[in-house]
Design a protein around this motif. Structure first.
Motif, PDB file in Angstrom:
ATOM      1  N   ILE A 289       0.832  -1.213   0.000  1.00 55.22           N
ATOM      2  CA  ILE A 289       0.000   0.000   0.000  1.00 55.22           C
ATOM      3  C   ILE A 289       0.863   1.258   0.000  1.00 55.22           C
ATOM      4  O   ILE A 289       0.527   2.249  -0.658  1.00 55.22           O
ATOM      5  CB  ILE A 289      -0.979  -0.005   1.201  1.00 55.22           C
ATOM      6  N   VAL A 290       2.012   1.234   0.679  1.00 54.88           N
ATOM      7  CA  VAL A 290       2.873   2.422   0.719  1.00 54.88           C
ATOM      8  C   VAL A 290       3.488   2.688  -0.649  1.00 54.88           C
ATOM      9  O   VAL A 290       3.420   3.806  -1.182  1.00 54.88           O
ATOM     10  CB  VAL A 290       3.975   2.268   1.782  1.00 54.88           C
ATOM     11  N   VAL A 425       2.366  11.836   7.636  1.00 58.16           N
ATOM     12  CA  VAL A 425       3.554  12.585   7.220  1.00 58.16           C
ATOM     13  C   VAL A 425       3.318  13.293   5.892  1.00 58.16           C
ATOM     14  O   VAL A 425       3.752  14.434   5.700  1.00 58.16           O
ATOM     15  CB  VAL A 425       4.782  11.653   7.135  1.00 58.16           C
ATOM     16  N   SER A 426       2.616  12.629   4.970  1.00 57.82           N
ATOM     17  CA  SER A 426       2.409  13.234   3.645  1.00 57.82           C
ATOM     18  C   SER A 426       1.546  14.488   3.713  1.00 57.82           C
ATOM     19  O   SER A 426       1.641  15.360   2.843  1.00 57.82           O
ATOM     20  CB  SER A 426       1.776  12.221   2.690  1.00 57.82           C
ATOM     21  N   LYS A 427       0.704  14.601   4.744  1.00 59.26           N
ATOM     22  CA  LYS A 427      -0.138  15.785   4.884  1.00 59.26           C
ATOM     23  C   LYS A 427       0.562  16.933   5.591  1.00 59.26           C
ATOM     24  O   LYS A 427       0.044  18.056   5.631  1.00 59.26           O
ATOM     25  CB  LYS A 427      -1.416  15.423   5.653  1.00 59.26           C
ATOM     26  N   SER A 428       1.737  16.654   6.128  1.00 58.46           N
ATOM     27  CA  SER A 428       2.484  17.700   6.830  1.00 58.46           C
ATOM     28  C   SER A 428       3.100  18.671   5.824  1.00 58.46           C
ATOM     29  O   SER A 428       3.556  18.289   4.760  1.00 58.46           O
ATOM     30  CB  SER A 428       3.589  17.067   7.685  1.00 58.46           C
ATOM     31  N   THR A 429       3.125  19.925   6.180  1.00 59.05           N
ATOM     32  CA  THR A 429       3.725  20.952   5.320  1.00 59.05           C
ATOM     33  C   THR A 429       5.110  21.361   5.815  1.00 59.05           C
ATOM     34  O   THR A 429       5.741  22.243   5.249  1.00 59.05           O
ATOM     35  CB  THR A 429       2.830  22.202   5.274  1.00 59.05           C
ATOM     36  N   ASP A 430       5.563  20.716   6.890  1.00 55.54           N
ATOM     37  CA  ASP A 430       6.867  21.058   7.464  1.00 55.54           C
ATOM     38  C   ASP A 430       7.966  20.234   6.804  1.00 55.54           C
ATOM     39  O   ASP A 430       8.000  19.017   6.922  1.00 55.54           O
ATOM     40  CB  ASP A 430       6.875  20.776   8.972  1.00 55.54           C
ATOM     41  N   ALA A 451       7.407  10.571   3.541  1.00 54.68           N
ATOM     42  CA  ALA A 451       6.409   9.742   4.219  1.00 54.68           C
ATOM     43  C   ALA A 451       6.619   8.261   3.903  1.00 54.68           C
ATOM     44  O   ALA A 451       6.483   7.396   4.777  1.00 54.68           O
ATOM     45  CB  ALA A 451       5.003  10.172   3.796  1.00 54.68           C
ATOM     46  N   ALA A 452       6.965   7.953   2.648  1.00 53.22           N
ATOM     47  CA  ALA A 452       7.196   6.558   2.260  1.00 53.22           C
ATOM     48  C   ALA A 452       8.400   5.971   2.989  1.00 53.22           C
ATOM     49  O   ALA A 452       8.372   4.809   3.425  1.00 53.22           O
ATOM     50  CB  ALA A 452       7.395   6.466   0.748  1.00 53.22           C
TER      51      ALA A 452
END
Length: 483
Positions: A289-290, A425-430, A451-452
């Protein structure tokens, strides 16, 4: 046992078993590649899609021991057929789910039914392999059965991508219904098998309920923790609830005369070691899935194009699964289980190289998924045989139920953990200033690539732990069957 059924197995029955397990491992598992596609069409949030993806494995893991024990008492063939009917119902619900406000409850209901279906099919078909076949014939039957589980899982992403892109994702579940009816036809003359007992079987509903609450709390913590905040009251309540209810479950089961979880089976060192390794190796399912979500979000691949990267996964499982069987005959189960785990760890390391350009990563992914399938192929038959070879026939259903419980819960939590990390993590903007110096090519997808890496790190840990446990817990000749 009711009747002596040993050596009554034939290829018609074996084919029926394989088709039955494919309804879960090939068709239900397909959501790992098309979950995002389904979520967009149905209007469902990504966190809910992650829950739906792992829900089938979670329900399978929770109830597989229940149905394994029930099958021992009221009939394995009866429970197996019931599982196929549940698969038909669950697949039809998903195939007919409309977009809008009813999409979420219908999709989750369908996935829960698919999980209950697997809970019926897995322990009964595996338990009957032990009863219908012996010696080398049993090893052959287990290998082909494993092709249906691991091979079906390997083909699921590619199959889902091709069907979803060319026909629409709903056809995946329509095909599942057709396969389930075919399995019912092939198994129409399946002899009944059950434990001789004058006592009426009474499910341990209290134990089941406590365990269910514990697993749901843990699942919600994993999938919703990032959205709620890992240190929020909700997250802390969920993780404490999972820990407390699991402790209550353990002490209740030790003292209950009518327990659904056969803790005494874990006194067998080979069985307990194989169960732990099986849980950890199935948790590595998060690799699929990742990697596929990464390619669809960061590289704009279609589901079909992403699924093609997994072709080597299915091919290597089918080609090498009997190699694991032959290695086990010569060396015992420990070596192929350790080797298989380490090969999966190597595959994960290759997929963690998300800093490279897409063309290079595509090659790495093709090699990685081929290694992933090879590692699972080496692992599958030795682990299954090691778990069940020393159990008496009357415990075959319970033992197979616990073994498949480890498979399903491992896959469910492995997918939930890796997908949860990836989504959070993928939704983080940092992003740190030095990230652009690490990642080649496009810079607008760094969050997905980072994120991966973090999500796949969890998979790497699972694979390495499996190798360590196999080396410690499985005796040198554990699971070896002399021919």
């Amino acid at each position: 046992m009711k009747n002596t059924l040993t050596n009554q197995g034939n290829d018609r029955i074996l084919t029926g078993f394989i088709l039955a397990v494919l309804t879960f491992w090939l068709f239900a598992n397909s959501m790992m590649n098309i979950g995002s596609v389904m979520g967009k069409e149905l209007g469902i949030a990504s966190n809910t899609v992650n829950i739906a993806v792992s829900l089938a494995a979670l329900f399978s893991g929770i109830f597989v021991v229940v149905f394994g024990g029930l099958a021992d008492r009221i009939g394995r063939a009866k429970i197996l057929r019931s599982g196929l009917y549940l698969s038909i119902a669950g697949s039809l619900i998903i195939a007919l789910t409309p977009s809008g406000k009813f999409a979420e409850p219908l999709l989750l209901t369908g996935r829960a039914l698919q999980g209950l279906s697997a809970a019926c099919i897995m322990p009964t078909s595996l338990g009957l392999l032990k009863i219908f076949w012996e010696g080398p014939a049993q090893q052959r039957a287990i290998s082909f059965w494993s092709m249906g589980t691991f091979g079906g899982s390997g083909l699921s992403a590619l199959f889902a991508g091709i069907v979803a892109t060319n026909l629409g994702w709903r056809w995946i579940f329509i095909c599942s219904v057709i396969v389930a009816f075919t399995a019912l036809f092939l198994l129409k003359d399946l002899p009944e098998s059950k434990k001789e007992s004058s006592e009426k079987y009474r499910p341990d509903w209290i134990g089941i309920l406590i365990f269910l609450v514990s697993m749901i709390c843990l699942e919600l913590f994993i999938t919703k923790g990032a959205a709620c905040g890992w240190l929020s009251f909700t997250s802390i309540f969920l993780i404490l609830g999972a820990a407390v209810t699991f402790a209550i479950f353990y002490y209740y089961e030790k003292r209950s005369a009518n327990h659904f979880f056969e803790l005494s089976l874990f006194k067998n060192k080979v069985f307990s070691g194989a169960i732990i390794c099986n849980f950890l190796m199935n948790a590595a399912a998060g690799i699929v899935i990742v990697a596929l979500t990464l390619m669809q979000t960061a590289a704009n691949y279609s589901a079909q194009k992403a699924g093609l990267l997994t072709l080597g996964y299915a091919v290597s499982v089918i080609l090498f699964i009997r190699t694991g069987e032959r290695l086990m005959r010569k060396t015992g189960a420990r070596k192929p289980m350790v080797w298989g785990s380490l090969i999966v760890a190597l595959a994960t390391l290759l997929l963690m190289q998300t800093h490279v350009m897409v063309a290079t990563y595509r090659v790495l992914a093709l090699v990685a998924f081929t290694l992933f399938g090879t590692g699972l192929a080496f692992f599958a038959t030795p682990a299954t045989t090691a778990a069940l070879s020393n159990l008496p026939a009357e415990q075959s259903g319970a033992g197979a139920g616990i073994f498949k419980m480890a498979s399903s819960l491992g896959a469910g939590f492995g997918i939930a953990i890796s997908a949860g990390i990836f989504t959070a993590v993928s939704k983080s903007t940092d992003t740190l200033e030095w990230f652009p110096n690490i990642f080649s090519g496009r810079q607008d997808n760094i969050n997905f690539r980072l994120a991966a890496i973090l999500a796949l790190t969890s998979v790497l840990l699972f694979a390495l732990l499996s190798a360590v446990v196999a080396g410690i817990k499985i005796p040198k000749d554990g699971g070896k069957i002399n021919t």
